[in-house]
Design a protein around this motif. Sequence first.
Motif, PDB file in Angstrom:
ATOM      1  N   ALA A  35       0.824  -1.207   0.000  1.00  0.00           N
ATOM      2  CA  ALA A  35       0.000   0.000   0.000  1.00  0.00           C
ATOM      3  C   ALA A  35       0.861   1.261   0.000  1.00  0.00           C
ATOM      4  O   ALA A  35       0.494   2.281  -0.584  1.00  0.00           O
ATOM      5  CB  ALA A  35      -0.932  -0.009   1.209  1.00  0.00           C
ATOM      6  N   VAL A  36       2.035   1.174   0.625  1.00  0.00           N
ATOM      7  CA  VAL A  36       2.928   2.329   0.727  1.00  0.00           C
ATOM      8  C   VAL A  36       3.599   2.657  -0.606  1.00  0.00           C
ATOM      9  O   VAL A  36       3.780   3.830  -0.952  1.00  0.00           O
ATOM     10  CB  VAL A  36       3.997   2.087   1.819  1.00  0.00           C
ATOM     11  N   ILE A  37       3.955   1.621  -1.364  1.00  0.00           N
ATOM     12  CA  ILE A  37       4.788   1.855  -2.562  1.00  0.00           C
ATOM     13  C   ILE A  37       4.044   1.684  -3.876  1.00  0.00           C
ATOM     14  O   ILE A  37       4.647   1.808  -4.942  1.00  0.00           O
ATOM     15  CB  ILE A  37       6.019   0.922  -2.563  1.00  0.00           C
ATOM     16  N   PHE A  62       9.790   2.552   4.519  1.00  0.00           N
ATOM     17  CA  PHE A  62      10.030   1.204   5.043  1.00  0.00           C
ATOM     18  C   PHE A  62      10.478   1.178   6.500  1.00  0.00           C
ATOM     19  O   PHE A  62      10.784   0.119   7.033  1.00  0.00           O
ATOM     20  CB  PHE A  62      11.076   0.498   4.166  1.00  0.00           C
ATOM     21  N   GLY A  63      10.541   2.333   7.137  1.00  0.00           N
ATOM     22  CA  GLY A  63      10.854   2.358   8.562  1.00  0.00           C
ATOM     23  C   GLY A  63      12.308   2.152   8.899  1.00  0.00           C
ATOM     24  O   GLY A  63      12.627   1.847  10.055  1.00  0.00           O
ATOM     25  N   GLU A  89      17.831   8.607   1.629  1.00  0.00           N
ATOM     26  CA  GLU A  89      17.566   8.340   3.042  1.00  0.00           C
ATOM     27  C   GLU A  89      16.084   8.500   3.345  1.00  0.00           C
ATOM     28  O   GLU A  89      15.487   7.650   4.025  1.00  0.00           O
ATOM     29  CB  GLU A  89      18.392   9.261   3.923  1.00  0.00           C
ATOM     30  N   ARG A  90      15.462   9.569   2.871  1.00  0.00           N
ATOM     31  CA  ARG A  90      14.027   9.779   3.108  1.00  0.00           C
ATOM     32  C   ARG A  90      13.212   8.619   2.550  1.00  0.00           C
ATOM     33  O   ARG A  90      12.248   8.161   3.183  1.00  0.00           O
ATOM     34  CB  ARG A  90      13.569  11.088   2.458  1.00  0.00           C
ATOM     35  N   PHE A  91      13.602   8.135   1.384  1.00  0.00           N
ATOM     36  CA  PHE A  91      12.876   7.031   0.754  1.00  0.00           C
ATOM     37  C   PHE A  91      12.832   5.809   1.669  1.00  0.00           C
ATOM     38  O   PHE A  91      11.761   5.247   1.916  1.00  0.00           O
ATOM     39  CB  PHE A  91      13.544   6.689  -0.579  1.00  0.00           C
ATOM     40  N   CYS A 128       9.749  -1.664  -6.176  1.00  0.00           N
ATOM     41  CA  CYS A 128       9.727  -0.405  -6.905  1.00  0.00           C
ATOM     42  C   CYS A 128      11.175  -0.004  -7.168  1.00  0.00           C
ATOM     43  O   CYS A 128      12.105  -0.783  -6.928  1.00  0.00           O
ATOM     44  CB  CYS A 128       8.981   0.678  -6.120  1.00  0.00           C
ATOM     45  N   THR A 129      11.357   1.200  -7.644  1.00  0.00           N
ATOM     46  CA  THR A 129      12.687   1.715  -7.923  1.00  0.00           C
ATOM     47  C   THR A 129      13.007   2.831  -6.942  1.00  0.00           C
ATOM     48  O   THR A 129      12.187   3.740  -6.763  1.00  0.00           O
ATOM     49  CB  THR A 129      12.768   2.250  -9.363  1.00  0.00           C
TER      50      THR A 129
END
Length: 239
Positions: A86-88, A173-174, A166-168, A103-104
């Motif tokens: 759901a997140v990606i 993904f925590g 880093e934000r990604f 994903c990429t």
Amino acid sequence: MSVLGIDEITYGADDLPTCRRFFLDWGLRLVGEAPDELVFETLNGCRVVVASTGKAGLPPAIESGSTLREVVWCVQSVADLSRYEAVIRNEPGFVEGNGRIGCTDPNGLAVRFQVTKKRDVAIESATYNTWQHKDRINQASPAYERATPVEVGHVVFFVKDVLACERFYVERFGFVASDHYPGRGAFLRCAPDGGHHDLFLLQRPAGDAALNHVAFTVRDIHEVFGGGMHISRCGWETQ
């Protein structure tokens, strides 16, 4: 819910026979072989796939030549996988199928997730003496003729934008930052409690994307020594 670690990595390579010899000398077990792909396992079932650069379906490379094409991270359950899906779902390069989602990332790397296929292994490791604790008295340290890696421990990439990468990983993904080189590097681990890092992102002045290294986990420092000497005896250049 948290990512557990690395379940599988895939290289795209130009010379599969040399890769076959290297990873066998390195200490991995060959579990699958085809004209365009080799599949190796560590002790706990973490997989290293080496595919021909021309193999159909191989994710795009972030740099020219032989390099890492894909990192498969593992989760505990199907429910965890569904939550990450759901997140990606709207991320660039989203894929799903065969028990995986992915994903990429902002660096152009194929990132995948699956329910872990690694198995528990019982391993004895050396005990260490420190100034405060003397846990090994009159006992020789173990000696290893070669290494048999337990798993893929971490991966390190040169990235185009360390802050975006880093934000990604943190926001989707925590992942948790354990250390920084301000504005240049981010050491990330999968969960708040764990080893120092599972992923290190390093931005060079050129701002290019590339693989820096893949690290394998072994039992103890003595296996590092034995494995290093073995790989040198096999004729590979070491540092």
